[in-house]
Write an enzyme that holds these catalytic residues in place. Sequence first.
Site, PDB file in Angstrom:
ATOM      1  CG  HIS A 130       0.056  17.853   9.007  1.00 40.83           C
ATOM      2  ND1 HIS A 130      -1.197  18.435   9.048  1.00 40.83           N
ATOM      3  CD2 HIS A 130      -0.151  16.514   8.843  1.00 40.83           C
ATOM      4  CE1 HIS A 130      -2.119  17.493   8.925  1.00 40.83           C
ATOM      5  NE2 HIS A 130      -1.513  16.327   8.785  1.00 40.83           N
ATOM      6  CD  GLU A 131       2.212  13.633   8.507  1.00 37.53           C
ATOM      7  OE1 GLU A 131       1.747  12.850   9.367  1.00 37.53           O
ATOM      8  OE2 GLU A 131       1.565  13.992   7.511  1.00 37.53           O
ATOM      9  CG  HIS A 134      -1.269  13.662  12.673  1.00 40.78           C
ATOM     10  ND1 HIS A 134      -2.596  13.788  13.016  1.00 40.78           N
ATOM     11  CD2 HIS A 134      -1.199  13.936  11.343  1.00 40.78           C
ATOM     12  CE1 HIS A 134      -3.305  14.117  11.952  1.00 40.78           C
ATOM     13  NE2 HIS A 134      -2.483  14.226  10.922  1.00 40.78           N
ATOM     14  CD  GLU A 202      -5.183  14.632   8.431  1.00 39.78           C
ATOM     15  OE1 GLU A 202      -4.261  15.411   8.102  1.00 39.78           O
ATOM     16  OE2 GLU A 202      -4.968  13.502   8.874  1.00 39.78           O
TER      17      GLU A 202
END
Length: 309
Positions: A130-131, A134, A202
């Site tokens: 997930h990071e 980003h 998100e």
Amino acid sequence: MNYFRTALLLAGLTALFMGVGYLIGGAAGAFIALIVAGGMNLFAYWNSDRMVLSMHGAQEVDAASAPDLHAMVAELARRAGLPMPRVYLMDNPQPNAFATGRNPENSAVAVTTGLLRALQHDEVAGVIAHELAHIRNRDTLIMTVTATIAGAISMLGNFAMFTGMGGNRDNNGVGLIGTLAMVILAPLAAMLVQMAISRTREYAADEIGAHISGEPLALASALAKISDMAHAIPNDAAEASPATAHMFIVNPLSGARMDNLFSTHPATENRIAALERLAGAAGGEARPAARSALGSATPRAARPRGPWG
């Protein structure tokens, strides 16, 4: 596009900073605020990642000091088609993580010790993926710069409140009422900007991160556990710097103070539902832990420990 949005954000927050300066010191205050904001913008672009990492006491680790974590990040970065980011560890019992950096070539992923203790291996991989999403989406520049500038605006508001600046001035026609309005509205404006840039990102990072890790239900389970435990385990560094809350995968603030207005995340239940739909479309099986973990914190001793040493 994110560079353009970052430029607009910096311009908007500079204007807000000048307005705050005017309320404090009239035209001279606005001019000083313009100079300060210009220097702050340059500093934020080049150094905001270091500032945020320092705020949270993050320490860089490598293949020698954290071999399993480092190897996991390297493998997931390879899958994502990204350069290897720097890896940081925060000595914090609350499970959480964030990414920072002005571009993929100058990026970092930071996770807490609590995350490594509380989550299983595939769940940690989902969080890191997930990071990395980003970073791939180039979200980290605008998120990190926003944290730095918004934090500065909040500090300025607090400074005015505690010093009472502007309360006895007659030349700017604002006085105490203007100062009080600034104290309330400046942090609120910064918070609204953070909300605007974070919520949709998100969902996008969840989806891309699920594809990177190949385990959408593991990420869903991780989100449930982190959200559950974040309400029970305080994050003192985040409480001290609430303007950085939007950077974390799950809101790290307890909600015990007004600074929980800096909450910028979509509801965890909605994020989990989106990941479950994604898994269903790919033929994945249900993972009961994703929903049952919400609202029922499991003691640390009952949780399996990842192979982090």
